[in-house]
Design a protein around this motif. Structure first.
Motif, PDB file in Angstrom:
ATOM      1  N   GLY A   1      77.242 -16.907  22.466  1.00  0.00           N
ATOM      2  CA  GLY A   1      77.166 -16.160  21.218  1.00  0.00           C
ATOM      3  C   GLY A   1      78.502 -15.524  20.912  1.00  0.00           C
ATOM      4  O   GLY A   1      79.244 -15.147  21.834  1.00  0.00           O
TER       5      GLY A   1
ATOM      6  N   MET B   1      74.666 -17.204  17.434  1.00  0.00           N
ATOM      7  CA  MET B   1      74.236 -17.779  18.704  1.00  0.00           C
ATOM      8  C   MET B   1      74.194 -19.295  18.548  1.00  0.00           C
ATOM      9  O   MET B   1      73.797 -19.800  17.493  1.00  0.00           O
ATOM     10  CB  MET B   1      72.836 -17.290  19.092  1.00  0.00           C
TER      11      MET B   1
ATOM     12  N   PHE C   1      69.888 -13.309  22.193  1.00  0.00           N
ATOM     13  CA  PHE C   1      69.429 -14.688  22.353  1.00  0.00           C
ATOM     14  C   PHE C   1      67.926 -14.736  22.604  1.00  0.00           C
ATOM     15  O   PHE C   1      67.219 -15.531  21.994  1.00  0.00           O
ATOM     16  CB  PHE C   1      70.175 -15.351  23.512  1.00  0.00           C
TER      17      PHE C   1
END
Length: 302
Positions: free
Chosen positions: A78, A105, A131
């Motif tokens: 990310g 991400m 995430f």
């Protein structure tokens, strides 16, 4: 369309485009948003589709060929995308690097293409959870991607191993996502594992590097409304894949430094991921999984 590509490729300000093309700033902003949205809608199903099982298998074969990392379905990472502070948002987008951002991400394959993305999380979010709380992350942790069934690592008749994603310390491990060992107190097998995983994870770092090298808008704060920023990021991602498929890169000079800030590295461990990681660490030191040059290369990478 020309001034859109000029905007994405150079990061020119809306004021500059306003004077060059004699269009109102609000008109320029509206065209950018609508065109980027249309690009994503028209291209993403072909150039960044949700992979099916056979496509995951093809991705894993490429990771073996390029990185010698078996049962790998992608590298995940990310990055913070710099923005100008949106009005009325307080500190929601203010990140640990002390500037305003949204988070991109991504899962990348071994050909520097984006496999899946999630755009728009607040820059101030607990990075280790971004995430996990994204749609992409939920698919991984809840086993909702159509991943291939486990299979033994090459050259062994040991119990089948799950297919995995590789990430850095920012991510929480699970049976389908593994990350490096902590740098403290490493024995030889753990150091070799970290080296081998880093070679695979380099794919996503280079993917971001190519993205920023091509679309210079990411090198400075994006001066657009937050909903337009999301559309711009998605358009750049799908154009990235489009260009790689239509015009393959010269792989002699791949940028590894994207100049985008990483997530803070505070991810938690997971019991299932720990067990998978141990098997890989043993495998990479075994006759079946070792590379003849890994010890020398590992020493040189310290």
């Amino acid at each position: 369309m020309f001034f859109l590509f000029r905007f994405l490729a150079t990061g020119e300000s809306l004021t500059s485009l306003h004077y060059q093309f004699r269009l109102g700033i609000s008109t320029v902003s509206g065209i950018i948003k609508d065109t980027c949205h249309a690009l994503w809608e028209q291209l993403h199903e072909e150039f960044i589709p949700l992979p099916n099982r056979q496509q995951w298998i093809e991705i894993s074969k490429k990771f073996v060929e390029v990185c010698q990392f078996p049962n790998c379905l992608g590298a995940v990472d990310g990055k913070h995308i710099r923005i100008i502070k949106p009005q009325g948002t307080g500190s929601e987008f203010f990140n640990y690097k002390k500037y305003f951002s949204i988070i991109l991400m991504a899962i990348a394959d071994a050909q520097y293409r984006f496999v899946a993305i999630d755009v728009g999380a607040y820059g101030r979010s607990n990075d280790s959870m971004v995430f996990k709380n994204s749609d992409m992350g939920r698919r991984v942790y809840n086993r909702q991607f159509d991943f291939p069934p486990p299979q033994p690592l090459p050259g062994t008749d040991a119990p089948p191993m799950p297919f995995v994603l590789v990430g850095d310390e920012a991510f929480q491990m699970c049976g389908n996502l593994i990350k490096p060992y902590s740098s403290r107190g490493l024995n030889q097998s753990k150091r070799i594992f970290n080296y081998r995983l880093t070679r695979a994870r380099r794919m996503v770092e280079c993917t971001f590097g190519i993205l920023v090298a091509k679309w210079r808008i990411f090198t400075k704060p994006i001066q657009l409304k937050i909903e337009t920023v999301d559309e711009v990021v998605k358009a750049c991602v799908v154009l990235h894949n489009y260009l790689l498929i239509k015009e393959p890169l010269n792989f002699q000079d791949i940028p590894e430094d994207s100049q985008l800030a990483n997530l803070s590295r505070t991810g938690r461990l997971g019991a299932a991921g720990l067990a998978v990681r141990e098997v890989y660490a043993d495998y990479f030191c075994s006759p079946e999984g070792a590379l003849p040059w890994q010890m020398e290369a590992m020493r040189g990478s310290r």
